[in-house]
Design a protein around this motif. Structure first.
Motif, PDB file in Angstrom:
ATOM      1  N   CYS A  21     -13.933 -28.853  19.790  1.00  0.00           N
ATOM      2  CA  CYS A  21     -14.309 -27.443  19.916  1.00  0.00           C
ATOM      3  C   CYS A  21     -14.232 -26.743  18.576  1.00  0.00           C
ATOM      4  N   TYR A  22     -13.296 -27.182  17.753  1.00  0.00           N
ATOM      5  CA  TYR A  22     -13.060 -26.503  16.496  1.00  0.00           C
ATOM      6  C   TYR A  22     -14.160 -26.776  15.478  1.00  0.00           C
ATOM      7  N   THR A  23     -14.714 -27.997  15.523  1.00  0.00           N
ATOM      8  CA  THR A  23     -15.647 -28.379  14.471  1.00  0.00           C
ATOM      9  C   THR A  23     -17.094 -28.436  14.942  1.00  0.00           C
ATOM     10  N   GLN A  24     -17.349 -28.351  16.240  1.00  0.00           N
ATOM     11  CA  GLN A  24     -18.710 -28.505  16.731  1.00  0.00           C
ATOM     12  C   GLN A  24     -19.059 -27.371  17.687  1.00  0.00           C
ATOM     13  N   ASP A  25     -18.991 -26.161  17.187  1.00  0.00           N
ATOM     14  CA  ASP A  25     -19.314 -25.005  18.020  1.00  0.00           C
ATOM     15  C   ASP A  25     -20.783 -25.006  18.429  1.00  0.00           C
ATOM     16  N   ILE A  26     -21.639 -25.476  17.547  1.00  0.00           N
ATOM     17  CA  ILE A  26     -23.072 -25.498  17.826  1.00  0.00           C
ATOM     18  C   ILE A  26     -23.637 -26.835  17.373  1.00  0.00           C
ATOM     19  N   THR A  27     -24.831 -27.150  17.849  1.00  0.00           N
ATOM     20  CA  THR A  27     -25.542 -28.327  17.372  1.00  0.00           C
ATOM     21  C   THR A  27     -26.443 -27.891  16.229  1.00  0.00           C
ATOM     22  N   TYR A  28     -26.148 -28.367  15.061  1.00  0.00           N
ATOM     23  CA  TYR A  28     -26.878 -27.910  13.879  1.00  0.00           C
ATOM     24  C   TYR A  28     -28.284 -28.505  13.882  1.00  0.00           C
ATOM     25  N   PRO A  29     -29.290 -27.671  13.707  1.00  0.00           N
ATOM     26  CA  PRO A  29     -30.682 -28.121  13.863  1.00  0.00           C
ATOM     27  C   PRO A  29     -31.117 -29.073  12.752  1.00  0.00           C
ATOM     28  N   TYR A  43     -13.114 -26.115   6.499  1.00  0.00           N
ATOM     29  CA  TYR A  43     -12.210 -25.335   5.642  1.00  0.00           C
ATOM     30  C   TYR A  43     -11.492 -24.271   6.473  1.00  0.00           C
ATOM     31  N   THR A  44     -10.228 -24.082   6.192  1.00  0.00           N
ATOM     32  CA  THR A  44      -9.382 -23.113   6.878  1.00  0.00           C
ATOM     33  C   THR A  44      -8.743 -22.208   5.821  1.00  0.00           C
ATOM     34  N   PRO A  45      -7.970 -21.206   6.240  1.00  0.00           N
ATOM     35  CA  PRO A  45      -7.316 -20.355   5.232  1.00  0.00           C
ATOM     36  C   PRO A  45      -6.461 -21.121   4.237  1.00  0.00           C
ATOM     37  N   ASP A  46      -5.964 -22.288   4.630  1.00  0.00           N
ATOM     38  CA  ASP A  46      -5.092 -23.057   3.746  1.00  0.00           C
ATOM     39  C   ASP A  46      -5.840 -23.774   2.629  1.00  0.00           C
ATOM     40  N   ASN A  47      -7.101 -24.148   2.877  1.00  0.00           N
ATOM     41  CA  ASN A  47      -7.810 -24.913   1.843  1.00  0.00           C
ATOM     42  C   ASN A  47      -9.144 -24.299   1.420  1.00  0.00           C
ATOM     43  N   LEU A  48      -9.407 -23.065   1.838  1.00  0.00           N
ATOM     44  CA  LEU A  48     -10.665 -22.421   1.436  1.00  0.00           C
ATOM     45  C   LEU A  48     -10.782 -22.330  -0.081  1.00  0.00           C
ATOM     46  N   TRP A  49      -9.622 -22.250  -0.757  1.00  0.00           N
ATOM     47  CA  TRP A  49      -9.611 -22.211  -2.220  1.00  0.00           C
ATOM     48  C   TRP A  49     -10.343 -23.413  -2.818  1.00  0.00           C
ATOM     49  N   ASP A  50     -10.292 -24.549  -2.120  1.00  0.00           N
ATOM     50  CA  ASP A  50     -10.935 -25.759  -2.640  1.00  0.00           C
ATOM     51  C   ASP A  50     -12.444 -25.608  -2.708  1.00  0.00           C
ATOM     52  N   TYR A  51     -12.989 -24.694  -1.905  1.00  0.00           N
ATOM     53  CA  TYR A  51     -14.441 -24.553  -1.834  1.00  0.00           C
ATOM     54  C   TYR A  51     -14.957 -23.354  -2.614  1.00  0.00           C
ATOM     55  N   GLU A  65     -11.095 -17.538   9.500  1.00  0.00           N
ATOM     56  CA  GLU A  65     -10.499 -18.601  10.310  1.00  0.00           C
ATOM     57  C   GLU A  65     -10.987 -19.994   9.914  1.00  0.00           C
ATOM     58  N   LYS A  66     -12.290 -20.157   9.722  1.00  0.00           N
ATOM     59  CA  LYS A  66     -12.788 -21.487   9.349  1.00  0.00           C
ATOM     60  C   LYS A  66     -14.180 -21.381   8.734  1.00  0.00           C
ATOM     61  N   LEU A  67     -14.533 -22.410   8.001  1.00  0.00           N
ATOM     62  CA  LEU A  67     -15.856 -22.518   7.374  1.00  0.00           C
ATOM     63  C   LEU A  67     -16.425 -23.894   7.669  1.00  0.00           C
ATOM     64  N   GLU A  83     -23.707 -22.421   5.228  1.00  0.00           N
ATOM     65  CA  GLU A  83     -22.276 -22.125   5.342  1.00  0.00           C
ATOM     66  C   GLU A  83     -22.081 -21.115   6.471  1.00  0.00           C
ATOM     67  N   ILE A  84     -21.222 -21.440   7.418  1.00  0.00           N
ATOM     68  CA  ILE A  84     -20.928 -20.527   8.526  1.00  0.00           C
ATOM     69  C   ILE A  84     -19.441 -20.185   8.472  1.00  0.00           C
ATOM     70  N   TYR A  85     -19.155 -18.941   8.107  1.00  0.00           N
ATOM     71  CA  TYR A  85     -17.780 -18.439   8.021  1.00  0.00           C
ATOM     72  C   TYR A  85     -17.435 -17.749   9.340  1.00  0.00           C
ATOM     73  N   THR A  86     -16.365 -18.181   9.974  1.00  0.00           N
ATOM     74  CA  THR A  86     -15.905 -17.559  11.209  1.00  0.00           C
ATOM     75  C   THR A  86     -14.692 -16.685  10.906  1.00  0.00           C
ATOM     76  N   HIS A  87     -14.739 -15.443  11.367  1.00  0.00           N
ATOM     77  CA  HIS A  87     -13.623 -14.518  11.173  1.00  0.00           C
ATOM     78  C   HIS A  87     -13.017 -14.139  12.523  1.00  0.00           C
ATOM     79  N   ARG A  88     -11.852 -13.523  12.473  1.00  0.00           N
ATOM     80  CA  ARG A  88     -11.080 -13.275  13.693  1.00  0.00           C
ATOM     81  C   ARG A  88     -11.818 -12.381  14.678  1.00  0.00           C
TER      82      ARG A  88
END
Length: 286
Positions: A21-29, A43-51, A65-67, A83-88
């Protein structure tokens, strides 16, 4: 022993389902002529810096929340990145979207709103901030950017309307596409948070209006009390009122409140009190 194994199996299935559920919210076209690459981590708040390196701080401050990153490649030199950024929540997603848009962009009614140029298309929908871009100048890549924007917007769930609080800003004199959402340290004060801001130009006067609106009246009253106390003022126990005072580098502040809504104007001088009050009244009397 069998019971313990059964519990372990249930736990592993639950974790797998959670990850799915966390990584496959949609089927990417798929995009014709492009290969879809999904090798990036989530990517999450802990490692977003890496990107995005230093830019992560602003995202995390606005409820990131995640990318999810998907890359579409065509040969060795052509690629389009999604890139799809999800926020709270949608308010916080609007905050980061508004922070990065510029009034000079080409705007479109995609999701809540989108802005684009030939090589990129960014848009907001619900709690998602989507970026699609290419560094290629090929017609196929530029076409793919537009195609992806339309398809991803259709797949994502969420509101296509701006936050309701924005409707409280008067239209007269408002500068288009400059509304912001500031989650913390409004005007440099740690006790002021979660404000919508809109910029105005009336005759020779430029000023900003901040709206603080909360579901619970106590949230606004606490901010109001802290601000007034800092300047040896108080509400007098009234549910509504207006005050004017000087606030250091912020200059003259026109502050008004009514129930769970607080209005703050900055950028005007005391000689422009009538103008400030006219806007305050338009907002509070809606």
């Amino acid at each position: 022993m069998l019971k313990n194994r059964l519990h372990l199996l249930i736990l592993l299935i639950a974790l797998a389902a959670s990850e799915l559920c966390y990584t496959q919210d949609i089927t990417y076209p798929d995009i014709r002529g492009f290969k879809k690459e999904m090798n990036y981590p989530v990517y999450t708040p802990d490692n977003l810096w890496d990107y995005i390196n230093g830019g992560a701080e602003a995202y995390n401050a606005l409820g990131f929340e995640k990318l999810i990153v998907v890359e579409y490649t065509r040969g060795k030199k052509t690629s389009v990145k999604l890139e799809i950024y999800t926020h709270r929540n949608p308010d916080l997603a609007f905050g980061i979207y508004a922070l990065e848009r510029s009034p000079s962009y080409n705007f479109a009614k995609t999701g809540v709103q989108g802005y684009s140029d030939q090589d990129f298309f960014n848009f907001l929908k619900g709690r998602y901030y989507v970026k699609i871009y290419t560094h290629s100048k090929s017609a196929k890549a530029i076409e793919a950017v537009q195609t992806l924007a339309a398809r991803i917007e259709a797949l994502l769930e969420g509101t296509t309307e701006f936050p309701e609080t924005l409707q409280l800003f008067p239209e007269g004199g408002k500068k288009p596409n400059q509304e912001m959402f500031i989650s913390e340290n409004v005007l440099g004060h740690e006790f002021l948070a979660n404000a919508y801001r809109s910029s105005y130009g009336v005759d020779e006067s430029d000023f900003d209006i901040y709206l603080f609106k909360a579901d619970e009246p106590d949230q606004v009253s606490r901010m109001l009390s802290s601000y007034l106390k800092r300047h040896d003022l108080d509400t007098g126990g009234e549910a509504s009122g207006k005050v004017t005072f000087r606030d250091g580098y912020n200059g003259t502040i026109f502050l008004a409140w009514k129930n769970n809504l607080m209005v703050l104007l900055s950028g005007l001088g005391e000689e422009e009190t009538d103008l400030a009050n006219s806007y305050i009244d338009m907002i509070l009397n809606q």
